[in-house]
Write a protein that holds these residues in place. Structure first.
Motif, PDB file in Angstrom:
ATOM      1  N   ALA A  81      -8.356  -8.879 -10.270  1.00 18.01           N
ATOM      2  CA  ALA A  81      -8.402 -10.295 -10.635  1.00 18.01           C
ATOM      3  C   ALA A  81      -8.659 -11.189  -9.426  1.00 18.01           C
ATOM      4  O   ALA A  81      -9.429 -11.973  -9.206  1.00 18.01           O
ATOM      5  CB  ALA A  81      -7.635 -10.883 -11.471  1.00 18.01           C
ATOM      6  N   VAL A  82      -7.490 -10.982  -8.330  1.00 20.64           N
ATOM      7  CA  VAL A  82      -7.637 -11.794  -7.408  1.00 20.64           C
ATOM      8  C   VAL A  82      -8.521 -11.432  -6.323  1.00 20.64           C
ATOM      9  O   VAL A  82      -9.161 -12.421  -5.791  1.00 20.64           O
ATOM     10  CB  VAL A  82      -6.151 -11.612  -6.479  1.00 20.64           C
ATOM     11  N   VAL A  97       2.436 -10.992   2.127  1.00 17.71           N
ATOM     12  CA  VAL A  97       2.839 -12.286   2.635  1.00 17.71           C
ATOM     13  C   VAL A  97       1.684 -12.910   3.578  1.00 17.71           C
ATOM     14  O   VAL A  97       1.464 -14.016   3.541  1.00 17.71           O
ATOM     15  CB  VAL A  97       4.132 -12.157   3.215  1.00 17.71           C
ATOM     16  N   TYR A  98       1.525 -12.174   4.632  1.00 19.36           N
ATOM     17  CA  TYR A  98       0.525 -12.582   5.458  1.00 19.36           C
ATOM     18  C   TYR A  98      -0.760 -12.975   4.827  1.00 19.36           C
ATOM     19  O   TYR A  98      -1.399 -13.949   5.339  1.00 19.36           O
ATOM     20  CB  TYR A  98       0.188 -11.476   6.610  1.00 19.36           C
ATOM     21  N   THR A  99      -1.524 -12.137   3.947  1.00 16.06           N
ATOM     22  CA  THR A  99      -2.606 -12.802   3.228  1.00 16.06           C
ATOM     23  C   THR A  99      -2.477 -13.937   2.375  1.00 16.06           C
ATOM     24  O   THR A  99      -3.435 -14.578   2.294  1.00 16.06           O
ATOM     25  CB  THR A  99      -3.092 -11.324   2.366  1.00 16.06           C
ATOM     26  N   THR A 121     -10.328 -25.078  -3.408  1.00 14.39           N
ATOM     27  CA  THR A 121      -9.031 -25.316  -2.907  1.00 14.39           C
ATOM     28  C   THR A 121      -7.943 -25.068  -3.701  1.00 14.39           C
ATOM     29  O   THR A 121      -6.933 -24.355  -3.121  1.00 14.39           O
ATOM     30  CB  THR A 121      -8.886 -26.805  -2.333  1.00 14.39           C
ATOM     31  N   MET A 122      -7.811 -25.461  -4.664  1.00 12.33           N
ATOM     32  CA  MET A 122      -6.817 -25.194  -5.682  1.00 12.33           C
ATOM     33  C   MET A 122      -7.008 -23.521  -6.009  1.00 12.33           C
ATOM     34  O   MET A 122      -5.760 -23.086  -6.265  1.00 12.33           O
ATOM     35  CB  MET A 122      -7.053 -25.999  -7.111  1.00 12.33           C
ATOM     36  N   SER A 142      -4.041 -18.421  -5.730  1.00 14.80           N
ATOM     37  CA  SER A 142      -4.348 -17.146  -5.384  1.00 14.80           C
ATOM     38  C   SER A 142      -3.157 -16.797  -4.207  1.00 14.80           C
ATOM     39  O   SER A 142      -2.521 -15.686  -4.147  1.00 14.80           O
ATOM     40  CB  SER A 142      -5.895 -16.872  -4.828  1.00 14.80           C
ATOM     41  N   ALA A 143      -3.102 -17.734  -3.303  1.00 14.97           N
ATOM     42  CA  ALA A 143      -1.843 -17.396  -2.355  1.00 14.97           C
ATOM     43  C   ALA A 143      -0.752 -17.397  -2.964  1.00 14.97           C
ATOM     44  O   ALA A 143       0.224 -16.501  -2.784  1.00 14.97           O
ATOM     45  CB  ALA A 143      -1.706 -18.601  -1.393  1.00 14.97           C
TER      46      ALA A 143
END
Length: 507
Positions: free
Chosen positions: A15-16, A77-79, A189-190, A195-196
């Motif tokens: 999904a991501v 975490v990096y991603t 942007t949201m 996702s982050a």
């Protein structure tokens, strides 16, 4: 944390991947609309956008491949941080374009170069950041499902493709025409922020959680500025960024100008419907009426814009008028802001070529084509096949009038279109102002094609000041055709962008 301990179900990774891929394609499609008010929409605009975005994806994928070699938790975490960077650069894209647009256009002489530079400035970094997650998420999906790694790999590739398709469709059919550029970028942007956050949650515990929230807040703040302060268009339609400008010298007698993307498409006065404000409309008005004489005549207009000439001819009562304007929002703006009475014309909201092709029994005394706008030219309206269709829709004594914009130093586009018209019509004339050309400046021409030449060779018309126009000598037209030699444009080969680009690049 080992791989099995990660809260990373395959469905969630898929999904991501789909959402990020789709969001990146939304930005790519939106890029065309964002750049249009600055550099127009042409083959060169889309070529630059696609090339720059793909270059960004490539760098991002390469970068993401290195990140994927890290322990899974660290990679996630990096991603997550990279996606926050994607949110910030996407959120400030319109701000950056506004800041860079003026200096780039003022400092770079060649329009094509300015297109490339602006595209790189605004869209390269968002594309780089959007390209990082794919290899990272794919590596985790494959590593956590060693027994079914092939299926996991296939699912991740499929998710990227499906997301890209969905993003393209949503951008073109929903976001841009219904929500506009600023809101679309705010949504992307949201999505990047969400996702982050999801990736950071998968890799719990998050060190110093306040810092990601601060970065996310910056992205939201930039989107808010974009939504409230950077509205360029009066209206964003499915085809254009439409802007209406008040250019009145006297507020009591309003005059307005219509800008589609970055080009003026007409100026009209409320109180003087017969007054022309540009050279090519003045020529079309005088040549068309002059060739028809005092008798009523029927007209088909390719493009509406402000409906300046149709409005003037309706005011004069010249005869039935039909206008093919592909964008219904342009017509709505013309009615609302340019004093156009829609009941004076028959308006077709479809492509002009299709409109002529689908009505084989109809003939017109005058067909008017306004196909040129800077380096953005609809190639299907300047080919031999199209001109043959126009000839077949004209009455025996009818005339086809079209404007052409070219550079006096080369005139390759003018020569090619003239040669193409000569392959269809017995008589082709080139009209322009009776004044010496200025090096480096575009020159406006009107071509008149029909079964016989115009019975006069000069005219004086208000544009809006009195201006003298004349038909170029036949000897000059012939030299123009033979100098190239000028190619005949066809549906299979119509390099009109290249013919104009040669002028832009000086070679």
């Amino acid at each position: 944390m080992t791989l099995p301990q990660l809260r990373a179900p395959l469905a969630l990774l898929v999904a991501v991947q789909a959402v990020v891929s789709g969001s990146s394609l939304v930005v790519e499609i939106v890029a065309g609309r964002m750049l249009a008010p600055y550099v127009g929409m042409s083959l060169y605009t889309w070529t630059s956008i696609i090339a720059v975005v793909l270059a960004g994806f490539s760098v991002g994928h390469w970068w993401g491949g290195h990140v994927a070699e890290r322990p899974a938790r660290q990679a996630l975490v990096y991603t997550g941080w990279v996606l926050l960077a994607a949110a910030v650069t996407t959120g400030c894209a319109l701000v950056l374009l506004r800041l860079a647009g003026g200096p780039v256009l003022a400092g770079v002489e060649h329009p094509v170069a300015s297109i490339v530079i602006l595209t790189v400035c605004v869209f390269f970094l968002p594309s780089v950041f959007a390209g990082v997650p794919a290899p990272v998420l794919t590596q985790i999906a494959v590593a956590t499902r060693a027994s079914r790694s092939g299926r996991a790999l296939g699912a991740m590739f499929a998710a990227g493709a499906v997301g890209a398709i969905a993003g393209t469709v949503l951008a073109g059919f929903l976001f841009i025409p219904r929500l506009g550029t600023a809101i679309t970028l705010a949504i992307v942007t949201m999505v990047y922020i969400a996702s982050a956050g999801l990736l950071l949650l998968m890799a719990r515990p998050v060190q110093r959680p306040g810092l990601p929230l601060l970065v996310a807040g910056l992205a939201v703040a930039m989107s808010t500025v974009t939504l409230t302060r950077l509205s360029y268009c009066t209206l964003e339609s499915r085809y254009f960024c439409i802007k209406v400008l008040d250019v009145s010298a006297d507020p009591a007698s309003p005059v307005r100008r219509l800008v589609l993307d970055h080009l003026s498409h007409g100026t009209s006065s409320r109180d003087q419907p017969r007054l022309m404000f540009s050279e090519f409309t003045a020529m079309i008005d005088e040549i068309g009426r002059g060739r028809m004489g005092a008798k009523p005549f029927s007209t088909f207009f390719i493009g509406g814009g402000t409906y300046s000439v149709p409005r003037a001819w309706a005011d004069r009562g010249t005869g039935p008028i039909k206008v093919a304007e592909i964008d219904p929002d342009v017509t709505a703006i013309a009615i609302r802001d340019f004093w156009v009475a829609a009941d004076q014309f028959e308006i077709l909201h479809e492509d002009a070529r299709r409109a002529l092709l689908s009505r084989p029994g109809q003939r017109y005394d005058v067909i008017v084509g306004d196909a040129f706008g800077d380096i953005a030219v609809p190639a299907h309206l300047v080919t031999r096949e199209f001109f043959t269709l126009v000839r077949d829709r004209l009455s025996d004594d009818g005339v086809f009038l079209m404007n052409v914009v070219d550079f006096p130093e080369r005139l390759e586009a003018l020569g090619a279109i003239t040669a193409t018209l000569q392959s269809v019509f017995p008589s082709v004339e080139i009209w322009t102002t009776q004044q010496p050309p200025v090096a480096g400046e575009q020159r406006v021409f009107v071509l008149a094609a029909g079964s016989h030449p115009t019975p006069f060779s000069t005219i004086v018309a208000d544009a809006p000041e009195p201006t003298r126009f004349a038909a170029l000598a036949d000897s000059f037209v012939q030299r123009l055709i033979e100098r190239g030699p000028a190619p005949v444009l066809t549906d299979d080969y119509a390099p009109i962008d290249r013919l104009l680009a040669g002028n832009l690049w000086g070679g």
